[in-house]
Design an enzyme around this catalytic site. Structure first.
Site, PDB file in Angstrom:
ATOM      1  N   TYR A  39       0.827  -1.216   0.000  1.00 29.69           N
ATOM      2  CA  TYR A  39       0.000   0.000   0.000  1.00 29.69           C
ATOM      3  C   TYR A  39       0.852   1.252   0.000  1.00 29.69           C
ATOM      4  CZ  TYR A  39       0.867   1.029   4.980  1.00 29.69           C
ATOM      5  OH  TYR A  39       1.460   1.359   6.180  1.00 29.69           O
TER       6      TYR A  39
ATOM      7  N   LYS B 181       6.560  -1.951   1.850  1.00 27.37           N
ATOM      8  CA  LYS B 181       5.367  -1.390   2.506  1.00 27.37           C
ATOM      9  C   LYS B 181       4.178  -2.336   2.343  1.00 27.37           C
ATOM     10  CE  LYS B 181       3.207   3.171   3.154  1.00 27.37           C
ATOM     11  NZ  LYS B 181       3.325   3.200   4.607  1.00 27.37           N
TER      12      LYS B 181
ATOM     13  N   GLU C 263      12.106   2.752  14.110  1.00 28.85           N
ATOM     14  CA  GLU C 263      11.193   3.767  13.556  1.00 28.85           C
ATOM     15  C   GLU C 263       9.897   3.706  14.339  1.00 28.85           C
ATOM     16  OE1 GLU C 263       9.802   2.895   9.564  1.00 28.85           O
ATOM     17  OE2 GLU C 263       9.832   0.746   9.946  1.00 28.85           O
TER      18      GLU C 263
ATOM     19  N   LEU D 211      11.142   1.292   7.130  1.00 27.78           N
ATOM     20  CA  LEU D 211      10.555   1.670   5.847  1.00 27.78           C
ATOM     21  C   LEU D 211      11.237   2.975   5.426  1.00 27.78           C
ATOM     22  CD1 LEU D 211       8.249   1.118   3.750  1.00 27.78           C
ATOM     23  CD2 LEU D 211       7.008   2.921   4.949  1.00 27.78           C
TER      24      LEU D 211
HETATM   25  N1  PDD Z   1       2.803   5.082   7.229  1.00 30.56           N
HETATM   26  N2  PDD Z   1       7.464   3.812   8.733  1.00 30.56           N
HETATM   27  C1  PDD Z   1       6.324   3.105   8.741  1.00 30.56           C
HETATM   28  C2  PDD Z   1       6.299   1.782   9.410  1.00 30.56           C
HETATM   29  C3  PDD Z   1       5.177   3.630   8.100  1.00 30.56           C
HETATM   30  O1  PDD Z   1       4.041   2.914   8.084  1.00 30.56           O
HETATM   31  C4  PDD Z   1       5.232   4.908   7.500  1.00 30.56           C
HETATM   32  C5  PDD Z   1       4.053   5.504   6.793  1.00 30.56           C
HETATM   33  C6  PDD Z   1       6.458   5.608   7.532  1.00 30.56           C
HETATM   34  C7  PDD Z   1       6.618   6.957   6.891  1.00 30.56           C
HETATM   35  O2  PDD Z   1       6.595   6.859   5.485  1.00 30.56           O
HETATM   36  P1  PDD Z   1       6.112   8.068   4.588  1.00 30.56           P
HETATM   37  O3  PDD Z   1       6.917   9.256   5.008  1.00 30.56           O
HETATM   38  O4  PDD Z   1       6.431   7.629   3.228  1.00 30.56           O
HETATM   39  O5  PDD Z   1       4.645   8.284   4.867  1.00 30.56           O
HETATM   40  C8  PDD Z   1       7.546   5.024   8.155  1.00 30.56           C
HETATM   41  C9  PDD Z   1       1.595   5.515   6.572  1.00 30.56           C
HETATM   42  C10 PDD Z   1       1.402   6.993   6.641  1.00 30.56           C
HETATM   43  C11 PDD Z   1       0.433   4.721   7.124  1.00 30.56           C
HETATM   44  O6  PDD Z   1       0.625   3.529   7.335  1.00 30.56           O
HETATM   45  O7  PDD Z   1      -0.654   5.265   7.308  1.00 30.56           O
END
Ligand code: PDD
Length: 284
Positions: free
Chosen positions: A33, A149, A181, A206
Site C-alpha cells: 500500500y 510497505k 522507527e 521503511l
Molecule cells: N505510514 N514507517 C512506517 C512503518 C510507516 O508505516 C510509515 C508511513 C512511515 C513513513 O513513510 P512516509 O513518510 O512515506 O509516509 C515510516 C503511513 C502513513 C500509514 O501507514 O498510514
C-alpha cells in the site's frame, strides 16, 4: 455525500464496495500500500510514493495493476469525486483472487487495486504540531523486510494500540537498545550538539518518502544530518525529537514514555523543518 471508493476499475459507494473473500490480501496480507497527501490539488511527494509502490510490488513479484500515469488519473478522479480539497489517498494492491493456497497462484491472476480518499485537516495537524505529541516505546517484533510497505501491519497495529492506551500518538519500535522507527512513521532526534539523527535505510525500517524529503530540506538549510541508529536513552536525553510521515508531516515529539524531551515542548529545529517541508508543496 456518500464516500466514493475505487475498486478494480470502478468508482463505487465506499459503504457498498466489496472485495472477494478469496482475495490474497484479505487471506494472507499478500499486498502492498501507499498513503499520499494531497493539499489543494497538489500531491505531496507523489512521484516518491508511486516509485516506492513500484518497488514494493517488484519486491513481492506482484504485477503492476496499471501504469503510473493511470494511477495518477485515478487518484485525481477519486479526490474530485469525493469533493475533497485536502485529502489522504490510500492505494492498496494485492496479488489478486485465487483459491486459498500459500504459494503464488499457478494461473496468472490480475492484481486487485483499491483506492480510498479521506479528508485531511492541515489546520488540525498544525495545532497538534504546535503542542507536540507523546510517544511510547514498544519492542519491534516485525519481520525482516519492513522496507517493503506491505499490508501486514499486525505488530504495528498492536504497538499503536498500546500507544493509544497510554494517551500517546505513536509507538517508537525498539530493537536491541536502538529505535528503528515508529509504528507508522520514521523517528528522528536532534542531539544537544544540533545534529539531526535518523536510522539509516536498511531492511529494518521503511524508507519514508517524507524522511527523504526532510533530509533534502535539512540539507538545504545546511543542517548536519547523520543517518545512524540511536538508543532510547539517547532519544530521551536529546534536545528535540520528531517523527515524519505522509500523515504527520514533521511532528514534534515532546515526551517519550512520559519523560520530557528538551524543554518538553516543540523545539526550533523541528519547527523549521516542518515549515520547510510544508513550503516545498503548499502555497501559503
Ligand atoms: N505510514 N514507517 C512506517 C512503518 C510507516 O508505516 C510509515 C508511513 C512511515 C513513513 O513513510 P512516509 O513518510 O512515506 O509516509 C515510516 C503511513 C502513513 C500509514 O501507514 O498510514
Amino acid at each position: 455525500m456518500p464516500r466514493i471508493a475505487y475498486v478494480n476499475g470502478r468508482y463505487t459507494s465506499a459503504a457498498e464496495a466489496c472485495v472477494h473473500i478469496e482475495d490474497r490480501g484479505y487471506q494472507f496480507g499478500d499486498g502492498v500500500y501507499e498513503v499520499c497527501l494531497v493539499v489543494d490539488g497538489a500531491y505531496w511527494d507523489e512521484e516518491g510514493h508511486l516509485a516506492r509502490l513500484d518497488r514494493s510490488l517488484k519486491a513481492l513479484s506482484i504485477a503492476r495493476p496499471m501504469s503510473e500515469r493511470a494511477l495518477k488519473t485515478v487518484m485525481a478522479a477519486l479526490v474530485r469525486k469525493n469533493r475533497l480539497k485536502t485529502a489522504l489517498v490510500y492505494i492498496q494492491v494485492t496479488r489478486g483472487v485465487a483459491s486459498r493456497n500459500h504459494p503464488f497462484p499457478e494461473k496468472k491472476v490480475a492484481p486487485s487495486l483499491v483506492m480510498t480518499a479521506r479528508a485531511f485537516n492541515l489546520e488540525k495537524s498544525e495545532q497538534q504540531a504546535a503542542a507536540g505529541v507523546d510517544v511510547i516505546t514498544a519492542p519491534d517484533i516485525r519481520w525482516g523486510r519492513v522496507d517493503i510497505k506491505t499490508i501486514n501491519l499486525l505488530p504495528n497495529v498492536l504497538a499503536k494500540q498500546e500507544a493509544q492506551k497510554a494517551g500517546a500518538a505513536e509507538a517508537w519500535l525498539v530493537k536491541g537498545d536502538t529505535v528503528t522507527e515508529g509504528a507508522s512513521s520514521n523517528a528522528w532526534i536532534v542531539t544537544r550538539d544540533g545534529e539531526l539523527v535518523t536510522h539509516p535505510l536498511s531492511n529494518e525500517i521503511l524508507g519514508g518518502i517524507t524522511r527523504q524529503a526532510v533530509i533534502e530540506c535539512a540539507e538545504a538549510l545546511q543542517m548536519r544530518i547523520v543517518e545512524r541508529a540511536f538508543t532510547t536513552e539517547e532519544a530521551v536525553n536529546a534536545a528535540e525529537a520528531f517523527l515524519t510521515s505522509a500523515t504527520g508531516l514533521v511532528m514534534p515529539v515532546v515526551r517519550i514514555d512520559g519523560k520530557p524531551i528538551g524543554e518538553g515542548k516543540p523545539g526550533p529545529v523541528s519547527r523549521r523543518l516542518r515549515n520547510a517541508y510544508i513550503d516545498r508543496w503548499a502555497v501559503r
